[in-house]
Design a protein around this motif. Structure first.
Motif, PDB file in Angstrom:
ATOM      1  N   TYR A 144       0.706  -1.128   0.004  1.00 24.80           N
ATOM      2  CA  TYR A 144       0.424   0.022   0.167  1.00 24.80           C
ATOM      3  C   TYR A 144       0.873   1.815   0.315  1.00 24.80           C
ATOM      4  CZ  TYR A 144      -4.163  -2.475   0.856  1.00 24.80           C
ATOM      5  OH  TYR A 144      -5.337  -3.955   0.645  1.00 24.80           O
ATOM      6  N   THR A 145       0.756   2.444  -0.764  1.00 28.21           N
ATOM      7  CA  THR A 145       0.889   3.142  -0.417  1.00 28.21           C
ATOM      8  C   THR A 145       0.229   4.706   0.336  1.00 28.21           C
ATOM      9  OG1 THR A 145       1.399   3.762  -3.471  1.00 28.21           O
ATOM     10  CG2 THR A 145       0.803   6.073  -2.184  1.00 28.21           C
ATOM     11  N   MET A 146       0.799   4.939   1.700  1.00 31.01           N
ATOM     12  CA  MET A 146      -0.288   5.559   2.420  1.00 31.01           C
ATOM     13  C   MET A 146      -0.202   6.987   2.422  1.00 31.01           C
ATOM     14  SD  MET A 146      -0.509   2.986   3.957  1.00 31.01           S
ATOM     15  CE  MET A 146      -1.123   3.686   5.499  1.00 31.01           C
ATOM     16  N   ALA A 147      -0.378   7.326   2.905  1.00 30.25           N
ATOM     17  CA  ALA A 147      -0.893   9.254   3.273  1.00 30.25           C
ATOM     18  C   ALA A 147      -1.937   9.591   4.162  1.00 30.25           C
ATOM     19  CB  ALA A 147      -1.672   9.580   2.048  1.00 30.25           C
ATOM     20  N   TRP A 148      -0.977  10.632   4.377  1.00 30.89           N
ATOM     21  CA  TRP A 148      -1.923  11.640   5.697  1.00 30.89           C
ATOM     22  C   TRP A 148      -2.620  12.775   5.169  1.00 30.89           C
ATOM     23  CZ3 TRP A 148      -1.980  10.226  10.941  1.00 30.89           C
ATOM     24  CH2 TRP A 148      -1.172   8.865  11.022  1.00 30.89           C
ATOM     25  N   PHE A 149      -4.299  13.120   5.531  1.00 36.47           N
ATOM     26  CA  PHE A 149      -5.332  14.310   4.695  1.00 36.47           C
ATOM     27  C   PHE A 149      -5.403  14.988   6.615  1.00 36.47           C
ATOM     28  CE2 PHE A 149      -5.429  13.183   0.384  1.00 36.47           C
ATOM     29  CZ  PHE A 149      -4.938  11.910   0.631  1.00 36.47           C
ATOM     30  N   ARG A 150      -5.586  15.822   5.973  1.00 37.35           N
ATOM     31  CA  ARG A 150      -6.047  16.659   7.581  1.00 37.35           C
ATOM     32  C   ARG A 150      -7.510  17.283   7.144  1.00 37.35           C
ATOM     33  NH1 ARG A 150      -1.472  20.909   8.041  1.00 37.35           N
ATOM     34  NH2 ARG A 150      -2.205  22.274   6.706  1.00 37.35           N
ATOM     35  N   ALA A 183      -2.296   0.860  -3.922  1.00 40.68           N
ATOM     36  CA  ALA A 183      -1.789   1.302  -6.071  1.00 40.68           C
ATOM     37  C   ALA A 183      -0.674   1.856  -5.407  1.00 40.68           C
ATOM     38  CB  ALA A 183      -3.011   2.268  -6.662  1.00 40.68           C
ATOM     39  N   SER A 184       0.518   2.418  -6.497  1.00 38.46           N
ATOM     40  CA  SER A 184       0.977   3.380  -6.798  1.00 38.46           C
ATOM     41  C   SER A 184       0.876   4.602  -7.148  1.00 38.46           C
ATOM     42  CB  SER A 184       2.729   3.073  -7.991  1.00 38.46           C
ATOM     43  OG  SER A 184       2.181   3.147  -8.865  1.00 38.46           O
ATOM     44  N   GLY A 185       1.886   5.366  -6.435  1.00 38.12           N
ATOM     45  CA  GLY A 185       1.612   6.739  -7.123  1.00 38.12           C
ATOM     46  C   GLY A 185       1.578   6.925  -5.656  1.00 38.12           C
ATOM     47  N   THR A 186       2.286   8.464  -5.183  1.00 38.66           N
ATOM     48  CA  THR A 186       2.141   9.150  -3.884  1.00 38.66           C
ATOM     49  C   THR A 186       1.283  10.331  -4.191  1.00 38.66           C
ATOM     50  OG1 THR A 186       4.486  10.702  -4.494  1.00 38.66           O
ATOM     51  CG2 THR A 186       3.753   8.820  -2.793  1.00 38.66           C
ATOM     52  N   SER A 187       0.282   9.767  -4.150  1.00 41.73           N
ATOM     53  CA  SER A 187      -1.514  10.915  -4.949  1.00 41.73           C
ATOM     54  C   SER A 187      -1.419  11.513  -3.975  1.00 41.73           C
ATOM     55  CB  SER A 187      -2.706   9.681  -5.658  1.00 41.73           C
ATOM     56  OG  SER A 187      -3.392  10.883  -5.322  1.00 41.73           O
ATOM     57  N   GLY A 188      -2.109  13.025  -4.567  1.00 42.89           N
ATOM     58  CA  GLY A 188      -2.752  13.595  -3.106  1.00 42.89           C
ATOM     59  C   GLY A 188      -4.128  13.896  -2.908  1.00 42.89           C
ATOM     60  N   ASN A 189      -4.453  13.159  -3.827  1.00 43.35           N
ATOM     61  CA  ASN A 189      -5.692  13.132  -4.344  1.00 43.35           C
ATOM     62  C   ASN A 189      -6.947  12.026  -3.513  1.00 43.35           C
ATOM     63  OD1 ASN A 189      -8.741  13.042  -5.025  1.00 43.35           O
ATOM     64  ND2 ASN A 189      -8.325  12.792  -6.983  1.00 43.35           N
ATOM     65  N   TRP A 190      -7.547  12.462  -1.961  1.00 44.59           N
ATOM     66  CA  TRP A 190      -8.324  11.693  -1.306  1.00 44.59           C
ATOM     67  C   TRP A 190      -9.283  10.787  -2.103  1.00 44.59           C
ATOM     68  CZ3 TRP A 190     -12.633  11.380   0.151  1.00 44.59           C
ATOM     69  CH2 TRP A 190     -14.406  12.302  -0.096  1.00 44.59           C
ATOM     70  N   HIS A 191      -9.784  10.876  -3.091  1.00 46.35           N
ATOM     71  CA  HIS A 191     -10.750  10.046  -4.227  1.00 46.35           C
ATOM     72  C   HIS A 191      -9.807   9.347  -3.809  1.00 46.35           C
ATOM     73  CE1 HIS A 191     -13.621  12.694  -4.073  1.00 46.35           C
ATOM     74  NE2 HIS A 191     -13.205  13.698  -4.124  1.00 46.35           N
ATOM     75  N   GLN A 192      -8.756   8.993  -3.982  1.00 45.62           N
ATOM     76  CA  GLN A 192      -7.923   8.005  -4.988  1.00 45.62           C
ATOM     77  C   GLN A 192      -7.501   6.328  -3.762  1.00 45.62           C
ATOM     78  OE1 GLN A 192      -4.592   9.239  -7.481  1.00 45.62           O
ATOM     79  NE2 GLN A 192      -5.817   9.691  -8.842  1.00 45.62           N
ATOM     80  N   TYR A 193      -7.654   7.540  -2.671  1.00 46.89           N
ATOM     81  CA  TYR A 193      -7.458   5.192  -1.558  1.00 46.89           C
ATOM     82  C   TYR A 193      -8.868   5.465  -0.835  1.00 46.89           C
ATOM     83  CZ  TYR A 193      -3.065   8.338  -0.914  1.00 46.89           C
ATOM     84  OH  TYR A 193      -1.928   8.810  -1.294  1.00 46.89           O
TER      85      TYR A 193
END
Length: 124
Positions: free
Chosen positions: A32-38, A101-111
């Motif tokens: 998994y690609t992981m991210a933080w949103f706020r 998925a690959s890619g460090t996307s900043g689009n929250w719809h893709q998580y």
């Protein structure tokens, strides 16, 4: 089923540091690609940072670049966000997200998978 749990939020003064953690269970974490949103009250969800499955790529919002640092430990199925020099405008609920998925996307719809969020409050 992927289960995502954040921890580490709190109330701090401007200029202080906090470290958020995200624990993931249920599937192979390093897929998994992981991210933080706020999200602050009355505002839209905002991208903070993302990290690729093997940590060779990171992506940061301009507003946190140079102050925040994202990292992961695939052996422990955890991801962290080190937040330094915090500002009152960093106040928000911070959520951890995962996508297979690959890619460090900043689009929250893709998580695809999300935690409940942890509150970060920075007083002036």
């Amino acid at each position: 089923q992927v289960h995502v749990v954040e921890s580490g939020g709190g109330l701090v003064q401007a200029g202080a540091s906090l470290r958020l953690s995200c624990a993931v269970s249920g599937r192979t974490f390093d897929w998994y690609t992981m991210a933080w949103f706020r999200q602050a009250p009355g505002q839209e969800r905002e991208f903070v940072a993302a990290i690729s499955w093997n940590a060779d790529s990171t992506n940061y919002a301009d507003s946190v670049k140079g102050r925040f640092s994202i990292s992961r430990d695939n052996g422990k199925n955890t991801m962290s966000l080190q937040m330094n020099r915090l500002k009152p405008e960093d106040t928000a609920i911070y959520s951890c997200a995962a996508r297979r998925a690959s890619g460090t996307s900043g689009n929250w719809h893709q998580y695809d998978h999300w935690g409940q969020g942890t509150q970060v409050t920075v007083s002036s």
